[in-house]
Design an enzyme around this catalytic site. Structure first.
Site, PDB file in Angstrom:
ATOM      1  N   ASP A 197      21.365  37.010 -33.062  1.00  0.00           N
ATOM      2  CA  ASP A 197      21.675  36.788 -31.659  1.00  0.00           C
ATOM      3  C   ASP A 197      22.901  37.643 -31.322  1.00  0.00           C
ATOM      4  O   ASP A 197      23.593  38.140 -32.229  1.00  0.00           O
ATOM      5  CB  ASP A 197      21.958  35.298 -31.431  1.00  0.00           C
ATOM      6  N   ASP A 255      25.276  37.173 -27.932  1.00  0.00           N
ATOM      7  CA  ASP A 255      26.350  36.397 -27.302  1.00  0.00           C
ATOM      8  C   ASP A 255      26.791  35.267 -28.218  1.00  0.00           C
ATOM      9  O   ASP A 255      25.976  34.425 -28.607  1.00  0.00           O
ATOM     10  CB  ASP A 255      25.865  35.804 -25.966  1.00  0.00           C
TER      11      ASP A 255
END
Length: 329
Positions: free
Chosen positions: A31, A33
């Protein structure tokens, strides 16, 4: 993978254990963020860790992000700007799978299924158009995929009060919702009008309710907009991004990776970790984003099946903790 653990063990890993996990892993899915960056800033040690992985023979790295506000190229440019040396030469975006890119793939698949059904029922094939509530990146991705749309980025014309009946395009067969800084009551009115037709598909990029920014700030995410539209339309959207398996299926199809040699790394239990679990992957939670160790442990210990599914396989403080293990591979 050789390391045999419950997918929900929530185990803290030492450097030797991390080294073994990396030896058992060919493909790492990150991922962005809360894992690689927070807002505009790289998280400490993230670039060094990712560059070390990218230099390691036999390791492949991909970035899976629910953030629909940027194109694949935009996300790749940000990674490079933050010091990550992406492979791919003039096409560094090949390492990035975002919802702005994957949503058109989802819609094309849906369009094909609808056309096949129309052929089977000997119906005349209808045009296929999308009503978009989303960003310029999403509009660009739809255009690139050859999917016509109405709506799109920017403010909607105010419909007055009580709102006038909106003029609807008869060719719209799907409503697509992503992150939209100009989300408004007028856009909801139009979307709900389209969604009153049960044959009109309802698709959303992701369910993230908030976004972590630098300075420990948190702002509303697409999931907050989605909750409003689902409530107003009394419909549930099909989800393109995590925790849906669709994004991982996009990687599988395009990159020919071995599912049994993949590891999902993320900061959110309800998106990153749940997607990994639903895809049968071991998961690694980092504590630099949204979810906490206490929340992960509570999910691990829960007798509720759905909540237990949110518990990660492993936990580390940040992806920088991988660096010593990578250096000793």
């Amino acid at each position: 993978m050789a390391m045999s653990r419950s997918l929900h063990a929530c185990e803290r890993l030492s450097v030797p254990a991390l080294r073994q996990l990396l030896r058992d892993t060919d493909t790492l899915l990150f991922d962005c963020d809360g894992v690689v960056w927070r807002g505009a800033d790289a998280l400490p040690g993230a670039a060094a860790t990712l560059n070390a992985l990218l230099r390691t023979p036999g390791k492949r790295v991909f970035f899976l992000t629910n953030n629909s506000s940027a194109t694949r190229r935009g996300h790749a440019d940000k990674l490079r700007r933050l010091g990550v040396r992406l492979p791919g030469g003039d096409e560094p975006q090949r390492s990035v799978y975002g919802t702005a890119h994957c949503a058109p793939l989802f819609l094309l698949q849906q369009q094909q299924e609808q056309q096949q059904q129309e052929q089977q029922e000997q119906q005349q094939q209808r045009p296929y158009k999308v009503y978009l509530i989303g960003s310029e990146a999403m509009a660009s991705a739809l255009e690139e995929a050859g999917i016509p749309f109405v709506g799109g980025p920017g403010p909607e014309v105010d419909l007055g009060w009580p709102p006038e009946k909106p003029e609807l395009d008869p060719d719209v067969r799907a409503v697509l919702l992503g992150f939209d800084r100009h989300f408004s009551y007028a856009k909801m009115v139009r979307a709900v009008a389209y969604l009153r037709d049960p044959a009109c598909a309802f698709v959303a990029t992701n369910t993230d309710t908030c976004l972590p920014l630098e300075g420990d700030r948190v702002i509303p995410g697409t999931g907050s907009l989605l909750a409003a539209l689902e409530c107003a339309s009394q419909r549930k959207a099909a989800i393109v991004g995590k925790p849906s398996e669709f994004m991982f299926e996009c990687v599988l199809r395009a990159e020919k990776v071995a599912r049994e040699r993949c590891l999902m790394v993320g900061d959110r239990l309800d998106t990153d970790i749940l997607m990994g679990t639903q895809c049968g992957l071991p998961t690694l939670l980092v504590l630099t984003g949204v979810s906490t160790l206490a929340e992960a442990q509570a999910c691990r210990d829960s007798s509720d099946h759905e909540r237990h599914q949110l518990a990660p396989t492993y936990v580390i403080d940040s992806i920088a903790d991988l660096l010593p293990a990578i250096d000793e591979l």
